[in-house]
Design an enzyme around this catalytic site. Sequence first.
Site, PDB file in Angstrom:
ATOM      1  N   TYR A 215      13.417  -0.823  -2.786  1.00 16.90           N
ATOM      2  CA  TYR A 215      11.585  -1.394  -3.627  1.00 16.90           C
ATOM      3  C   TYR A 215      11.132  -2.257  -2.654  1.00 16.90           C
ATOM      4  O   TYR A 215      11.197  -3.446  -1.793  1.00 16.90           O
ATOM      5  CB  TYR A 215      12.226  -2.422  -4.922  1.00 16.90           C
ATOM      6  CG  TYR A 215      10.419  -3.057  -4.760  1.00 16.90           C
ATOM      7  CD1 TYR A 215       9.917  -2.188  -6.086  1.00 16.90           C
ATOM      8  CD2 TYR A 215      10.034  -4.818  -5.805  1.00 16.90           C
ATOM      9  CE1 TYR A 215       8.410  -2.083  -6.344  1.00 16.90           C
ATOM     10  CE2 TYR A 215       9.264  -4.907  -6.854  1.00 16.90           C
ATOM     11  CZ  TYR A 215       8.383  -3.658  -6.669  1.00 16.90           C
ATOM     12  OH  TYR A 215       6.669  -3.927  -7.904  1.00 16.90           O
ATOM     13  N   THR A 216      10.112  -1.205  -1.730  1.00 17.57           N
ATOM     14  CA  THR A 216       9.808  -1.627  -1.226  1.00 17.57           C
ATOM     15  C   THR A 216       8.366  -1.842  -0.879  1.00 17.57           C
ATOM     16  O   THR A 216       6.956  -2.235  -0.220  1.00 17.57           O
ATOM     17  CB  THR A 216       9.582  -0.445  -0.196  1.00 17.57           C
ATOM     18  OG1 THR A 216       9.161   0.466  -0.074  1.00 17.57           O
ATOM     19  CG2 THR A 216      11.188  -0.096   0.417  1.00 17.57           C
TER      20      THR A 216
ATOM     21  N   TYR B  59      10.367 -10.212   0.013  1.00 17.15           N
ATOM     22  CA  TYR B  59      10.450  -8.671   0.086  1.00 17.15           C
ATOM     23  C   TYR B  59      10.945  -8.956   0.910  1.00 17.15           C
ATOM     24  O   TYR B  59      12.556  -8.280   1.372  1.00 17.15           O
ATOM     25  CB  TYR B  59       8.939  -7.274   0.509  1.00 17.15           C
ATOM     26  CG  TYR B  59       9.898  -6.516   1.433  1.00 17.15           C
ATOM     27  CD1 TYR B  59      10.511  -5.271   0.425  1.00 17.15           C
ATOM     28  CD2 TYR B  59       9.469  -6.153   2.222  1.00 17.15           C
ATOM     29  CE1 TYR B  59      10.806  -4.463   1.560  1.00 17.15           C
ATOM     30  CE2 TYR B  59      10.249  -5.003   2.921  1.00 17.15           C
ATOM     31  CZ  TYR B  59      11.043  -4.550   2.514  1.00 17.15           C
ATOM     32  OH  TYR B  59      11.562  -3.210   3.077  1.00 17.15           O
TER      33      TYR B  59
ATOM     34  N   GLY C 123      13.117   9.630  -1.651  1.00 17.64           N
ATOM     35  CA  GLY C 123      12.182   8.867  -0.564  1.00 17.64           C
ATOM     36  C   GLY C 123      12.140   9.174   1.100  1.00 17.64           C
ATOM     37  O   GLY C 123      12.810  10.430   1.125  1.00 17.64           O
TER      38      GLY C 123
END
Length: 294
Positions: free
Chosen positions: A60-61, A124, A10
């Site tokens: 997990y964005t 989120y 990432g």
Amino acid sequence: MKVLITGGEGQLGRAIYEKMKNTSDVIKLSKEKLDITKQQTVYDVFQDVKPDYVFHTAAYTAVDQCEESKTKAFQVNSIGALNVANASKSVGSIMIYISSDYVFDGTKSTPYEVTDSPNPKSVYGLSKWLGEELVLNTIPESYVVRTSWLYGHGGKNFVNTVLKFATSQKEVKVVSDQIGSPTYVNDLVDVLLQLITKPYGIYQIRNDGQCSWYDFAKAIYEKVGTDSNLVQPITTKEYGAVAPRPQFSILNLNKLEASNIKIPRRWDIALRSYLTKEGFHDCWSKSKTNYEVL
């Protein structure tokens, strides 16, 4: 010093690796090489590597997708963080967990303190907050770092998305009623490396200053030489995102100052540095073409 980076491919994981690779023994693992949702897999990797420090950047964005894939959001952002915390504890690693401004509801009009109670509005945000709690309860000798509006080289982020429109001289609509602070990953990493010499706990890191997504987009257009009038404001309601966002999510940086850590430079100065490294210059003509929405 041996360092393990989860989510190593990432934008933040790569930035940490590039900063530390010449001075430390750094191992960065992608989600393909380390599935943090698999407890035994995580445990085995840690028993093999035995890192001194663990930068847990895997997450997990996809904020809107989290609303539709709730189980995945909690598996990755909460249970995954717990698995890494347990594995860190088993080998005596110091863990640095990257969290988000989305743990707050955005109803304040002044910057959020480290001690303010989280009240996430989205799946989120809730999954990241639960991750914070699980990490701190499992391994108190750890760091929880909240940051906001993150962008870096080679990643999928707001800046790179807007750049595509700017270089094509397209008009674009951007939300103007959400206020936050863009954070350049290189600046975040510089502070993270100072932070690991400080007392454990929750910290907040961002670039100095604040803006709306609309202001941010206009600055990108301006700095690459495209007419910023091509950026048009739109309200959150008009945009109609699946997941609710905090309207005001400025993170207070007093704890950094109290820890004798210099606050990162202003967001607009950091943006210019980012664009320079990406090779952008004031070379695009100013013209209007078709309409896009972000």
